[in-house]
Write a protein that holds these residues in place. Structure first.
Motif, mmCIF file in Angstrom:
data_model
loop_
_atom_site.group_PDB
_atom_site.id
_atom_site.type_symbol
_atom_site.label_atom_id
_atom_site.label_comp_id
_atom_site.label_asym_id
_atom_site.label_seq_id
_atom_site.Cartn_x
_atom_site.Cartn_y
_atom_site.Cartn_z
ATOM 1 N N LEU A 33 0.835 -1.189 0.000
ATOM 2 C CA LEU A 33 0.000 0.000 0.000
ATOM 3 C C LEU A 33 0.876 1.247 0.000
ATOM 4 O O LEU A 33 1.923 1.276 0.634
ATOM 5 N N PRO A 34 0.458 2.297 -0.718
ATOM 6 C CA PRO A 34 1.254 3.520 -0.696
ATOM 7 C C PRO A 34 1.240 4.140 0.699
ATOM 8 O O PRO A 34 0.213 4.154 1.376
ATOM 9 N N GLN A 35 2.374 4.611 1.136
ATOM 10 C CA GLN A 35 2.497 5.228 2.450
ATOM 11 C C GLN A 35 2.134 6.702 2.348
ATOM 12 O O GLN A 35 2.464 7.365 1.370
ATOM 13 N N ALA A 36 1.462 7.219 3.361
ATOM 14 C CA ALA A 36 1.069 8.624 3.384
ATOM 15 C C ALA A 36 2.313 9.490 3.552
ATOM 16 O O ALA A 36 3.239 9.136 4.260
ATOM 17 N N THR A 37 2.299 10.637 2.876
ATOM 18 C CA THR A 37 3.380 11.602 3.004
ATOM 19 C C THR A 37 2.879 12.739 3.878
ATOM 20 O O THR A 37 1.997 13.498 3.486
ATOM 21 N N PRO A 65 7.281 18.203 2.921
ATOM 22 C CA PRO A 65 7.722 18.072 1.533
ATOM 23 C C PRO A 65 6.643 18.537 0.559
ATOM 24 O O PRO A 65 5.464 18.599 0.902
ATOM 25 N N GLU A 66 7.066 18.848 -0.633
ATOM 26 C CA GLU A 66 6.139 19.363 -1.645
ATOM 27 C C GLU A 66 5.062 18.358 -2.027
ATOM 28 O O GLU A 66 3.981 18.747 -2.454
ATOM 29 N N ASP A 67 5.340 17.061 -1.872
ATOM 30 C CA ASP A 67 4.374 16.030 -2.257
ATOM 31 C C ASP A 67 3.538 15.533 -1.080
ATOM 32 O O ASP A 67 2.990 14.431 -1.117
ATOM 33 N N ALA A 68 3.406 16.354 -0.033
ATOM 34 C CA ALA A 68 2.588 15.968 1.129
ATOM 35 C C ALA A 68 1.162 15.674 0.672
ATOM 36 O O ALA A 68 0.634 16.347 -0.225
ATOM 37 N N ASP A 69 0.552 14.676 1.276
ATOM 38 C CA ASP A 69 -0.800 14.270 0.891
ATOM 39 C C ASP A 69 -1.850 15.336 1.179
ATOM 40 O O ASP A 69 -2.825 15.450 0.454
ATOM 41 N N ASN A 70 -1.676 16.099 2.258
ATOM 42 C CA ASN A 70 -2.651 17.140 2.601
ATOM 43 C C ASN A 70 -1.914 18.460 2.837
ATOM 44 O O ASN A 70 -1.616 18.811 3.967
ATOM 45 N N PRO A 71 -1.644 19.220 1.756
ATOM 46 C CA PRO A 71 -0.889 20.461 1.888
ATOM 47 C C PRO A 71 -1.744 21.673 2.266
ATOM 48 O O PRO A 71 -1.273 22.804 2.201
ATOM 49 N N THR A 72 -2.972 21.455 2.688
ATOM 50 C CA THR A 72 -3.885 22.555 2.991
ATOM 51 C C THR A 72 -3.364 23.394 4.157
ATOM 52 O O THR A 72 -2.956 22.868 5.177
ATOM 53 N N ILE A 73 -3.421 24.718 3.969
ATOM 54 C CA ILE A 73 -2.966 25.677 4.979
ATOM 55 C C ILE A 73 -4.166 26.435 5.527
ATOM 56 O O ILE A 73 -5.047 26.864 4.779
ATOM 57 N N LYS A 106 -3.233 22.129 8.060
ATOM 58 C CA LYS A 106 -4.528 21.545 8.435
ATOM 59 C C LYS A 106 -4.360 20.100 8.885
ATOM 60 O O LYS A 106 -5.078 19.618 9.748
ATOM 61 N N GLU A 107 -3.376 19.419 8.327
ATOM 62 C CA GLU A 107 -3.118 18.019 8.668
ATOM 63 C C GLU A 107 -2.588 17.868 10.092
ATOM 64 O O GLU A 107 -2.941 16.933 10.805
#
Length: 120
Positions: A33-37, A65-73, A106-107
């Motif tokens: 399974l893909p791991q969350a970033t 990192p730029e590829d974070a799963d939830n980049p919401t600010i 937000k994460e």
């Protein structure tokens, strides 16, 4: 000649052991399974340090990192009478003073950055 097969009665403890061996031996394929970033850091990127009354400036944020799963600010201010900030990081000056603007992941609400602005 007929061969006689004798069945052994399985005891409760043995049955439990068999189930455990079967259960533990089964792979759940978790590694496939893909791991969350996760977000590790938030930065407010701006050269602005002053805003005039009635003026709007745009603050930008970077998530690492730029590829974070939830980049919401989530944006906020410590003094909305002096300046407000909208959900996109636009700051509007309202009256003379000093204000701190926050950018929060937000994460993970413990990850944030802030900038101090002077409203003139």
């Amino acid at each position: 000649m007929e061969k006689i097969v004798q069945l052994k009665r399985i005891k409760g403890q043995e049955l439990c052991l068999i189930f455990l061996l079967i259960f533990l031996g089964c792979s759940k394929d978790d590694d496939l399974l893909p791991q969350a970033t996760a977000v590790e850091e938030v930065e407010i990127v701006t050269e602005e340090r002053n805003v005039t009354i009635g003026e709007t400036i745009q603050l930008n944020s970077a998530v690492i990192p730029e590829d974070a799963d939830n980049p919401t600010i989530l944006w906020g201010t410590d003094n909305p009478d002096v300046a407000t900030v909208d959900e996109l990081g636009k700051v509007t000056g309202h009256k003379l003073g000093v204000v701190t603007i926050f950018a929060i992941s937000k994460e993970n609400l413990s990850i944030s950055d802030s900038v101090v602005l002077h409203v003139e």
